[in-house]
Design a protein around this motif. Structure first.
Motif, PDB file in Angstrom:
ATOM      1  N   UNK A 196       0.936  -0.975  -0.381  1.00  0.00           N
ATOM      2  CA  UNK A 196       0.161   0.005   0.262  1.00  0.00           C
ATOM      3  C   UNK A 196       0.606   1.076   0.115  1.00  0.00           C
ATOM      4  N   UNK A 197       2.422   1.041  -0.228  1.00  0.00           N
ATOM      5  CA  UNK A 197       3.053   2.658   0.129  1.00  0.00           C
ATOM      6  C   UNK A 197       3.221   2.853  -1.580  1.00  0.00           C
ATOM      7  N   UNK A 198       3.067   4.010  -1.270  1.00  0.00           N
ATOM      8  CA  UNK A 198       2.773   5.157  -2.522  1.00  0.00           C
ATOM      9  C   UNK A 198       4.589   5.734  -2.986  1.00  0.00           C
ATOM     10  N   UNK A 199       4.882   5.880  -3.712  1.00  0.00           N
ATOM     11  CA  UNK A 199       6.283   5.869  -3.684  1.00  0.00           C
ATOM     12  C   UNK A 199       6.501   7.190  -3.752  1.00  0.00           C
ATOM     13  N   UNK A 200       7.617   7.521  -2.832  1.00  0.00           N
ATOM     14  CA  UNK A 200       8.065   8.743  -2.345  1.00  0.00           C
ATOM     15  C   UNK A 200       7.857   8.805  -0.585  1.00  0.00           C
ATOM     16  N   UNK A 201       7.005   7.488  -0.293  1.00  0.00           N
ATOM     17  CA  UNK A 201       6.188   8.372   1.357  1.00  0.00           C
ATOM     18  C   UNK A 201       7.567   7.684   2.330  1.00  0.00           C
ATOM     19  N   UNK A 202       7.432   8.335   3.208  1.00  0.00           N
ATOM     20  CA  UNK A 202       8.337   7.984   4.186  1.00  0.00           C
ATOM     21  C   UNK A 202       7.366   7.177   5.770  1.00  0.00           C
ATOM     22  N   UNK A 203       7.785   5.833   5.888  1.00  0.00           N
ATOM     23  CA  UNK A 203       7.029   5.521   7.292  1.00  0.00           C
ATOM     24  C   UNK A 203       8.651   5.064   7.982  1.00  0.00           C
ATOM     25  N   UNK A 204       7.706   5.717   9.115  1.00  0.00           N
ATOM     26  CA  UNK A 204       8.309   6.040  10.580  1.00  0.00           C
ATOM     27  C   UNK A 204       7.592   5.030  11.608  1.00  0.00           C
ATOM     28  N   UNK A 205       8.235   3.807  11.948  1.00  0.00           N
ATOM     29  CA  UNK A 205       7.878   2.910  12.848  1.00  0.00           C
ATOM     30  C   UNK A 205       9.085   3.605  14.168  1.00  0.00           C
ATOM     31  N   UNK A 206       7.722   3.785  15.017  1.00  0.00           N
ATOM     32  CA  UNK A 206       8.461   3.908  16.388  1.00  0.00           C
ATOM     33  C   UNK A 206       7.762   4.077  17.689  1.00  0.00           C
ATOM     34  N   UNK A 207       6.572   3.119  17.735  1.00  0.00           N
ATOM     35  CA  UNK A 207       6.516   2.116  18.665  1.00  0.00           C
ATOM     36  C   UNK A 207       6.562   1.273  18.981  1.00  0.00           C
ATOM     37  N   UNK A 208       6.491   0.077  18.343  1.00  0.00           N
ATOM     38  CA  UNK A 208       7.508  -1.181  18.853  1.00  0.00           C
ATOM     39  C   UNK A 208       8.920  -0.956  19.371  1.00  0.00           C
ATOM     40  N   UNK A 209       9.369  -1.699  20.266  1.00  0.00           N
ATOM     41  CA  UNK A 209      10.285  -2.079  20.781  1.00  0.00           C
ATOM     42  C   UNK A 209      11.225  -3.158  21.046  1.00  0.00           C
ATOM     43  N   UNK A 210      10.679  -3.891  21.146  1.00  0.00           N
ATOM     44  CA  UNK A 210      11.034  -6.036  21.841  1.00  0.00           C
ATOM     45  C   UNK A 210      10.727  -6.319  20.012  1.00  0.00           C
ATOM     46  N   UNK A 211      11.211  -8.084  20.394  1.00  0.00           N
ATOM     47  CA  UNK A 211      11.462  -8.615  19.358  1.00  0.00           C
ATOM     48  C   UNK A 211       9.985  -9.238  19.304  1.00  0.00           C
ATOM     49  N   UNK A 212       9.170  -9.131  20.129  1.00  0.00           N
ATOM     50  CA  UNK A 212       7.779  -9.443  19.470  1.00  0.00           C
ATOM     51  C   UNK A 212       6.886  -9.135  19.285  1.00  0.00           C
TER      52      UNK A 212
END
Length: 314
Positions: free
Chosen positions: A209-225
Motif C-alpha cells: 500500500x506504500x505509495x512512491x515517495x512515502x516516508x514510513x516511521x516505525x517508533x512504537x514497537x521496541x521488542x522482538x515480539x
C-alpha cells in the motif's frame, strides 16, 4: 534533589528546542551509552512484567538513568501498563541532582527523534501525515512533525476507532485539520508520512500500500515480539535506524530478516550517521524511506540536559 512532575518536565521540552538538542547529541562524540538492561519480574498473582534500565552519561558532565516498568496486565486493574522515572546525577561526584517524569522524557524524545529522522528522509513537500495509535507518543506527532515539514493534513487510525475519534476531536481544538479513519490501507496509500506509534504484535502497515515517495516511521514497537509493518515494507524501502541496536531488538527488522526481505548489509545508516553527514538521506522524490527506532538512552540524556539547563543552570 529537584523533583519535576509530568507537566513541569514537559514545559522545558518544547520540540523547537528538543529536536535541535537531539541533533547536537547525535553529532557529538564522547557520550557513553551502554546497551539497555532488561529483566523479567515474575508475579504469582498476575502476569508479571519487565524492567528496562537505560543509562547514559558524559564524563565530567551528567549521568542519567531511566527506569521503565512495563506491566501489560495493568489494563485489567485500571492502571497504565508503563511507568518510568528519570534520575539525573553529577557524573563527576555521583550526587543526585533531579528526578524527572520518565514517561514525559520518553514520549517527547521519541516524537522528536522521529521528526529529526523525517528532516532527512521525508520529502521536503510532505504535507499529509498519517498517525497510527492514540497513546502518549502518537498524540505528540503532529506538533513534532510540523517543526520539520509543512504538515497541513493529518489522519489518525487506531485499533479502537473510538480512540481515533476522540484524539481527532482533541487535535481539532488545537487547530489541526484532522480526520479519524477506519480504512487503514487507503489512508497509508494517501499519506506522505506514515508514523506508527503503537504496541502492535502483528503488522499493521502493508508494503503493497506504500505509495512512491512515502516516508514510513516505525517508533512504537521496541521488542522482538512487536511488529508494526510487514516484511514487504522493508523490501521496498531504504532502511534507516536510530541505532544499530534495532537490528537485534526490533521485531519489524527481525521479521523482515526471517522472511528474506532484508539483511543487515542493506541498512542505509543510523540517525547519528545522517546527522554527521556520513550517510545520505533521501536521494530521490520517488523513493520510499523507512525509519525504525527502538529508543536510545542518548536521546533521554539530551532531553534531561535541556531540563537541567533550565532548572539547574547546567
Amino acid at each position: 534533589m529537584l523533583q519535576l512532575d509530568a507537566t513541569a518536565t514537559a514545559a522545558r521540552l518544547s520540540f523547537e528546542a528538543l529536536i535541535p538538542a537531539l541533533r547536537r547529541a547525535f553529532a557529538e562524540e564522547g557520550c557513553e551509552v551502554p546497551l539497555r538492561h532488561t529483566h523479567r519480574i515474575a508475579d504469582p498473582a498476575g502476569a508479571g512484567g519487565s524492567v528496562l534500565l537505560m543509562p547514559a552519561w558524559k564524563p565530567g558532565g551528567l549521568f542519567g538513568l531511566k527506569t521503565v516498568m512495563i506491566f501489560p496486565g495493568n489494563g485489567a486493574r485500571g492502571l497504565p501498563g508503563l511507568h518510568s522515572l528519570y534520575t539525573l546525577f553529577d557524573a563527576s561526584t555521583g550526587v543526585p541532582l533531579a528526578q524527572l517524569d520518565g514517561n514525559t522524557i520518553t514520549s517527547r524524545r521519541t516524537a522528536a527523534a522521529a521528526a529529526l529522522a523525517a528532516s532527512f528522509l521525508a520529502r521536503e513537500d510532505a504535507a499529509r501525515l498519517l498517525v497510527l495509535g492514540c497513546g502518549r507518543v502518537a498524540r505528540l506527532l503532529p506538533e513534532a512533525m510540523r517543526c520539520v515539514r509543512p504538515i497541513t493534513r493529518v489522519q489518525v487510525w487506531n485499533h479502537r476507532p473510538e480512540g481515533a475519534l476522540a484524539l481527532a476531536r482533541e487535535w481539532r481544538e488545537q487547530g489541526i485539520d484532522v480526520q479519524a479513519v477506519t480504512d487503514l490501507d487507503a489512508a497509508v496509500h494517501e499519506a506522505d508520512i506514515v508514523s506508527c506509534a503503537t504496541l502492535a504484535s502483528a503488522p499493521l502497515v502493508r508494503g503493497a500500500q506504500l505509495r512512491e515517495g512515502t516516508h514510513l516511521d516505525l517508533i512504537g514497537s521496541f521488542t522482538p515480539q512487536m511488529r508494526e509493518c510487514d516484511a514487504a515494507c522493508f523490501a521496498r524501502s531504504r532502511v534507516f535506524v536510530d541505532t544499530e541496536e534495532a537490528l537485534a531488538k526490533s521485531g519489524d527488522v527481525l521479521g523482515a530478516i526471517a522472511e528474506g526481505t532484508f539483511e543487515a548489509a542493506r541498512l542505509q545508516g543510523t540517525l547519528a550517521q545522517l546527522v554527521r553527514g556520513e550517510r545520505a538521506g533521501r536521494r530521490e522524490a520517488g523513493e520510499i524511506t523507512l525509519f525504525k527506532a527502538v529508543g536510545n538512552a542518548l536521546e533521554d540524556l539530551a532531553a534531561a540536559e535541556l531540563v537541567a539547563a533550565a532548572m539547574l543552570g547546567r
